[in-house]
Motif scaffolding. Structure first.
Motif, PDB file in Angstrom:
ATOM      1  N   VAL A 339      95.823  61.121  48.366  1.00 45.66           N
ATOM      2  CA  VAL A 339      97.025  60.468  48.881  1.00 45.66           C
ATOM      3  C   VAL A 339      97.143  60.809  50.351  1.00 45.66           C
ATOM      4  N   ASP A 340      97.297  59.784  51.204  1.00 50.63           N
ATOM      5  CA  ASP A 340      97.305  60.025  52.648  1.00 50.63           C
ATOM      6  C   ASP A 340      98.116  58.934  53.328  1.00 50.63           C
ATOM      7  N   THR A 341      98.115  58.967  54.652  1.00 47.58           N
ATOM      8  CA  THR A 341      98.820  57.999  55.476  1.00 47.58           C
ATOM      9  C   THR A 341      97.804  57.211  56.279  1.00 47.58           C
ATOM     10  N   PHE A 342      98.055  55.902  56.435  1.00 44.18           N
ATOM     11  CA  PHE A 342      97.119  55.092  57.213  1.00 44.18           C
ATOM     12  C   PHE A 342      97.790  54.638  58.490  1.00 44.18           C
ATOM     13  N   GLY A 343      97.084  54.744  59.602  1.00 47.06           N
ATOM     14  CA  GLY A 343      97.561  54.202  60.861  1.00 47.06           C
ATOM     15  C   GLY A 343      98.104  55.257  61.801  1.00 47.06           C
ATOM     16  N   ALA A 344      97.550  55.347  62.993  1.00 46.63           N
ATOM     17  CA  ALA A 344      98.010  56.339  63.957  1.00 46.63           C
ATOM     18  C   ALA A 344      99.406  56.036  64.467  1.00 46.63           C
ATOM     19  N   GLY A 345      99.716  54.751  64.645  1.00 48.63           N
ATOM     20  CA  GLY A 345     101.058  54.356  65.060  1.00 48.63           C
ATOM     21  C   GLY A 345     101.821  53.846  63.865  1.00 48.63           C
ATOM     22  N   VAL A 346     102.624  54.684  63.271  1.00 49.51           N
ATOM     23  CA  VAL A 346     103.273  54.338  62.014  1.00 49.51           C
ATOM     24  C   VAL A 346     104.518  53.515  62.282  1.00 49.51           C
ATOM     25  N   GLY A 347     104.626  52.373  61.639  1.00 50.70           N
ATOM     26  CA  GLY A 347     105.802  51.524  61.776  1.00 50.70           C
ATOM     27  C   GLY A 347     106.554  51.424  60.473  1.00 50.70           C
ATOM     28  N   VAL A 376      93.324  66.770  42.997  1.00 52.13           N
ATOM     29  CA  VAL A 376      94.445  66.010  43.556  1.00 52.13           C
ATOM     30  C   VAL A 376      94.694  66.536  44.966  1.00 52.13           C
ATOM     31  N   TYR A 377      94.582  65.663  45.951  1.00 51.52           N
ATOM     32  CA  TYR A 377      94.703  66.077  47.348  1.00 51.52           C
ATOM     33  C   TYR A 377      95.733  65.182  48.027  1.00 51.52           C
ATOM     34  N   LEU A 378      96.872  65.771  48.419  1.00 53.52           N
ATOM     35  CA  LEU A 378      97.946  65.027  49.066  1.00 53.52           C
ATOM     36  C   LEU A 378      98.083  65.517  50.494  1.00 53.52           C
ATOM     37  N   THR A 379      97.847  64.608  51.439  1.00 48.64           N
ATOM     38  CA  THR A 379      97.872  64.993  52.843  1.00 48.64           C
ATOM     39  C   THR A 379      98.603  63.927  53.646  1.00 48.64           C
ATOM     40  N   ASN A 380      99.112  64.323  54.798  1.00 47.75           N
ATOM     41  CA  ASN A 380      99.901  63.401  55.622  1.00 47.75           C
ATOM     42  C   ASN A 380      99.315  63.429  57.027  1.00 47.75           C
TER      43      ASN A 380
END
Length: 460
Positions: A339-347, A376-380
């Protein structure tokens, strides 16, 4: 017309002649009307023999364009070398895999094979077999492209279909963003069902969907789809991915993303993937470190009762990423659910995951130890606005390791990185991990919480 049949003459009929079920006499007015319990592609001149120089594409297109309501492909092998456009409601069905077989004799140019731009379409019980066909392609090829990306259609069912050897690709080795062969490509269509299909050997995704409200992907069997076997690109709402079997026997594994890939891209014209259930799926075989199941920037998602078994990290054969060979497999290790976040500029649309439940899943350790495997790997990560991942529950999962050389190095890991994680519940998990035999394989803990910087803590 290649089908023997009985006609009766109606001197009052003015129906439009179609060369199959309605025939106009060259000698008198009226029409000859075919007597048959249904309409088949044979009525419009299809051969279905598979013989050289007996092509069926024109006949199939005429049959579809006749607005038949229901259209049957009798048992046979059909040589369809051009795109078939379906732009009106219809139910198309065959006699099943091994009986009704379509040969996709496509050249390097051309994108779509069956192209659906209509609501209320069902296609069932056909086999598309690309065995032995040239693979090089100037463009990505979609076996079934549903939607045109601008108009919104609805109510499409694709079921009981078999796709073999859909391996079209650009020249050279497979790469990220290269031209590939996707099997079911869905764009801006609501209420779509993909059920009981078989995909065997594809260079792209088995299922690729974006901008769909109401997606049901269930009971499909997917073997060796190289580029994200089930991939939701963004803007997919109210979806279920249930009871599928995804197997990767390729030595280098599924590239980058996993068997089930739920990813909201940083293209902010796409909404987040939201309101989803991922349940009862089995994932087996070789995968890359990107994760056997990957979730990026999704919301209101339940992942439960899935099984990860007989896993292995893909080989160290480099693949090209952004123009350069990429060896990341060597040090990262395999991840069960990432689980992660996509995009350097988060909108507004992309950004950290929210309201995520991971429960009652079973993880069997990978069979090789080339990296530090995590269940299970959760990162932001990958964002500049430092927004936290919020409200995550990880409970009642079973994370098994047999011995050091067949082990998870980490059970459940929360890694705050750039944005941090808030609102965490970890309860009633069964975790077994071992220290491994090489320097890359270090135990991080059965359950771990890490923060890399001031904005990346794990709290609450």
């Amino acid at each position: 017309d290649n089908t023997p049949r009985v006609y009766w003459y109606d001197h009052t009929s003015t129906e439009t002649a179609n060369g199959g079920t309605v025939v106009q006499s060259p000698y008198r007015s009226g029409r000859y009307l075919g007597q048959f319990g249904g309409i088949t592609v044979m009525d419009f001149g299809a051969y279905g023999t598979g013989a050289p120089y007996q092509f069926d594409a024109d006949a199939v297109q005429r049959a579809v364009a006749s607005n038949p309501g229901k259209l049957f492909f009798p048992p046979g092998t059909y040589r369809v070398h051009e795109m078939v456009t379906i732009d009106s409601p219809v139910e198309i069905f065959g006699a099943g895999a091994g009986h009704t077989v379509i040969r996709p004799e496509l050249g390097p140019a051309g994108t779509n094979y069956f192209y659906i731009t209509s609501s209320d379409v069902a296609i069932r019980q056909l086999e598309i077999d690309g065995t032995g066909l040239p693979m090089n392609s100037y463009e990505s090829k979609y076996a079934f492209k549903v939607g045109d990306g601008s108009n919104t259609y609805q109510n499409v069912e694709l079921s009981g279909l078999t796709l073999r050897h859909w391996k079209f690709k650009g020249s050279g080795a497979l790469t990220v963003n290269q031209k590939v062969g996707h099997c079911f490509y869905i764009d801006t269509v609501d209420n779509v069902t993909l059920e009981n299909n078989v995909v065997d050997d594809a260079s792209g995704s088995a299922v690729f969907a974006k901008q769909v409200d109401g997606l049901d992907v269930r009971d499909n069997r997917i073997h060796d789809a190289f580029w994200h076997p089930i991939h939701l690109e963004g803007g997919v709402l109210n979806f279920q991915i249930t009871d599928n079997r995804v197997i990767s026997d390729s030595a280098y594994g599924v590239y980058w993303g996993g068997a089930i890939d739920l990813i909201t891209r940083h293209n902010q014209s796409l909404a987040r993937n939201q309101y989803g259930l991922v349940r009862g799926n089995w994932m087996m075989g070789n995968y890359s470190y990107g994760g056997v199941m990957r979730v990026l920037s999704a919301e209101d998602l339940v992942i439960e009762d899935n099984v990860f078994v007989d896993l292995a990290e893909g080989s160290l054969v480099p693949v090209v990423y952004h123009g350069a060979p990429h060896y990341a497999y060597e040090t990262e290790g395999l991840v069960g659910i990432r689980v992660d976040t996509f995009g350097a500029g988060v909108g507004q649309e992309s950004g950290p995951c929210k309201n995520l439940t991971i429960q009652n899943n079973t993880f069997h350790a990978p069979t090789n130890a080339t990296g530090s495997h995590k269940a299970v790997y959760l990162t932001n990560n990958h964002q500049s606005y430092r927004q936290p991942m919020e409200d995550v529950v990880v409970s009642d999962n079973r994370i098994y390791s047999a011995r050091p050389e067949v082990s998870w190095a980490s059970g459940v890991i929360f890694h705050g990185l750039n944005g941090g994680v808030e609102g965490v519940e970890v309860a009633d998990n069964h975790v077994v991990v071992h220290a491994g035999p090489n320097k890359h394989y270090v135990v991080s803990g059965a359950i771990g919480f890490l923060a890399n910087n001031a904005g990346g803590g794990v709290t609450d």
